[in-house]
Design a protein around this motif. Structure first.
Motif, PDB file in Angstrom:
ATOM      1  N   TYR A  19       3.574  14.028  37.186  1.00 17.09           N
ATOM      2  CA  TYR A  19       4.215  15.321  36.944  1.00 17.09           C
ATOM      3  C   TYR A  19       5.302  15.337  35.881  1.00 17.09           C
ATOM      4  CZ  TYR A  19       1.718  16.408  41.194  1.00 17.09           C
ATOM      5  OH  TYR A  19       0.724  16.576  42.114  1.00 17.09           O
ATOM      6  N   LEU A  77       5.338  18.939  34.374  1.00 14.46           N
ATOM      7  CA  LEU A  77       3.940  18.870  33.954  1.00 14.46           C
ATOM      8  C   LEU A  77       3.041  19.254  35.131  1.00 14.46           C
ATOM      9  CD1 LEU A  77       3.902  15.492  31.946  1.00 14.46           C
ATOM     10  CD2 LEU A  77       3.996  17.797  31.025  1.00 14.46           C
ATOM     11  N   THR A  78       2.804  20.546  35.298  1.00  8.65           N
ATOM     12  CA  THR A  78       2.002  20.993  36.441  1.00  8.65           C
ATOM     13  C   THR A  78       0.528  20.726  36.175  1.00  8.65           C
ATOM     14  OG1 THR A  78       1.686  23.165  35.472  1.00  8.65           O
ATOM     15  CG2 THR A  78       3.624  22.870  36.866  1.00  8.65           C
ATOM     16  N   VAL A 102      -1.184  20.738  32.400  1.00  9.04           N
ATOM     17  CA  VAL A 102      -1.818  19.535  31.847  1.00  9.04           C
ATOM     18  C   VAL A 102      -3.317  19.765  31.667  1.00  9.04           C
ATOM     19  CG1 VAL A 102      -2.274  17.089  32.228  1.00  9.04           C
ATOM     20  CG2 VAL A 102      -0.048  18.020  32.785  1.00  9.04           C
TER      21      VAL A 102
END
Lengths: 477, 95
Positions: free
Chosen positions: A229, A235-236, A240
């Motif tokens: 993450y 960084l969901t 991504v």
């Protein structure tokens, strides 16, 4: 100044260029200078095709910016960057044989050539030339900044002198060599990158005391570094995953990639390129970004992300070897810049000058203009790169998304859907560029995804909708 | 290459279309593999992570094993399902 590293760095680069020039000179010229200079006479074999694809795509974003971001974000960024492995096979399988066949039928030399023959429309030509020039310009500037930074970190020269050295080398090379020389050097550069990243990764792991100890060091610094993450959890999965479009499947629409997909010799060459390309991209991407993550455990506190690669190489390797290994990213940047320069100048010379200004110039004249335009373009980009913004990767990704939103449907539907017509293509290009710029500026992550996804969907709707609704005008064909 | 090639145009185009579809299939498989392992194993609490060769399990399966699997698949697909067709349909050639 670090002499030992500088000498091997520049020595390696000079050697690569000499080989490229010698080999390309030995090949006999065909009747068409344009075909030769911009396309290498459609003669690429499998290995060279795979390597030139890898080197072109694996640009400053992956080799300098990428490891820098991985340094800050942790393993989540490696996960993201490995999406690019898909480009190794997907691009060549999708454009694949059909694109090669069609472009041969059309005698197309550039992407714009193909679009011109397929859609028979002046507006398609002008719009696509325009977006190539604008977007690739910003990509080039980003690459040159990366090259300058790298030379700066390694040699200790000032950024401006580093940039200057870099630009002169590239300009001389592209102006003299053309496409075939560029692809041959790409092949050598790709091989150095492959070997270089392996050496560096091993050295980093040894310096960090083995993988388990590096991972536990990272976990102590920030547990998020070893999750998917990102360092601050931003960084969901949706975000991504949307990179599967930006740096995965969307790459088929990049002009510098598409032009390579029409330059190979035979189906056998294509097959070999798909296999080699996938493996090479996989190894390079994995190694490069892991190096960035692991570097955090060895050299904490590097502020400018772009300097992670050079600094870690100097830290864990003897200087002469660091110079050799860093010749790889530098080479990657150079080959990207080389092919971008060629592409922009081919757009100007082939797509605008020969199409609309002077349809029948002599070989001599085309040669002079091609080289002249290439050189002038280079100088302009240099001036843009003198005062650079900080993180090159974002600049670069902006341009990549823009090109993808512009070209993906006119290319893909142009090959696979007969009913697609020029109105659809124009609508789709405009919808793509316009929505991408608007989203990027005002609403960068619609639905939690990169805005390229929404723009590509919008441009698909425009392409299909407009093509279908104007189809009666096209019956004559 | 542009000899008396038996391939007629239709056959070549069909082959090209089929191979493009294979490409799409591969990329979908690749995505599912990548996503399932990364977020399936990676969403646990860090203290519950398992490690393989020192790397977190999600990373090992999604990235390392994933890359190996996809390379092998690409090799198999190209070797056994892709056909060598002539790229010059009519004998056209340069300007």
């Amino acid at each position: 100044m670090n002499w030992e590293a500088s000498v091997t760095l520049f020595g390696t680069i000079a050697l690569i260029f000499l080989i490229g020039l010698t080999i390309s000179r030995r090949e006999k010229a065909s009747e068409s200078f344009v075909q030769d200079y911009f396309l290498g006479g459609r003669s690429l074999g499998g290995f060279v095709l795979a390597m030139t694809m890898t080197a072109t795509y694996g640009s400053a974003s992956s080799f300098i910016g990428g490891p820098g971001v991985a340094y800050n974000e942790g393993l989540g960024w490696v996960l993201l960057s490995l999406i690019q492995v898909a480009t190794g096979y997907f691009t060549l399988m999708i454009l694949g044989k059909k694109f090669a066949i069609v472009t041969r039928q059309y005698s197309a030399i550039t992407l714009v050539d193909f679009l011109k023959e397929r859609y028979q429309s002046k507006w398609v030509v002008l719009l696509s030339s325009f977006s190539i020039i604008v977007f690739l310009f910003s990509t080039m500037a980003a690459q040159w900044i990366g090259g300058g930074r790298l030379i700066e970190s390694l040699t200790g020269l000032s950024y401006h002198s580093a940039l200057f050295i870099f630009v002169i080398t590239v300009l001389i090379y592209v102006t003299l060599g053309g496409f075939r020389a560029v692809t041959i050097t790409d092949a050598i550069q790709g091989s150095i990158m492959l070997i270089g990243t392996i050496i560096l990764l091993v050295a980093v792991i040894i310096a960090g005391g083995g993988i388990p100890s590096i991972i536990s060091d990272l976990q102590q610094v920030n547990p998020n570094l070893i999750t998917p993450y990102g360092a601050d959890g931003s960084l969901t999965p949706a975000y991504v995953s949307s990179y599967w479009v930006l740096v995965g499947v969307g790459v088929v629409a990049l002009p510098q990639i598409a032009v390579r997909a029409m330059s190979y010799k035979s189906a056998a060459a294509l097959h070999r390129a798909i296999i080699i390309g996938t493996i090479v991209v996989a190894v390079i991407m994995l190694n490069m970004h892991l190096i960035g993550v692991f570097a955090r455990a060895i050299l904490p506190g590097i502020e400018v992300g772009d300097r992670v690669m050079p600094l870690i190489a100097l830290e864990v390797l003897p200087p002469w070897l660091a110079g050799f290994v860093l010749a790889a990213p530098l080479a990657a940047i150079m080959s990207t810049v080389d092919s971008l320069l060629l592409l922009v100048s081919s757009t100007i010379v082939k797509d605008i000058y020969i199409n609309y200004v002077n349809p029948n110039p002599s070989r001599k004249k085309v040669q002079r203009i091609s080289m002249g335009v290439t050189a002038v373009l280079g100088i302009i980009v240099f001036l843009m790169a003198v005062n650079p913004p900080d993180l090159i990767i974002w600049l670069n990704l902006f341009a990549i998304g823009g090109l993808e939103a512009t070209f993906i449907w006119p290319i893909i539907m142009g090959i696979y859907w007969r009913k697609g017509n020029k109105y659809g293509a124009i609508a789709s290009m405009i919808a793509g560029i316009a929505s991408y710029i608007v989203f990027q500026s005002f609403y960068p992550q619609p639905l939690g995804m990169h805005s390229v996804v929404t723009s590509i969907i919008l441009s698909l709707i425009a392409y299909v909708g407009v093509s279908l609704s104007t189809n009666y005008k096209y019956l004559g064909n | 290459m542009n000899k008396i090639d038996m391939n007629d145009k239709k056959y070549t185009m069909k082959t090209a279309n089929r191979e493009a579809l294979i490409g799409i299939g591969l990329v979908i498989f690749h995505f599912i593999w990548w996503f399932t392992f990364a977020y399936g194993f990676g969403s646990r609490d860090v203290s519950d992570y398992k490690y393989i060769f020192g790397l977190p399990a999600w990373f090992f399966y999604s990235c390392i094993v994933g890359v190996i699997v996809i390379s092998v698949l690409v090799y198999i697909v190209v070797k056994f399902f892709f056909e060598e067709v002539s790229l010059d349909l009519e004998e056209l050639e340069k300007k």
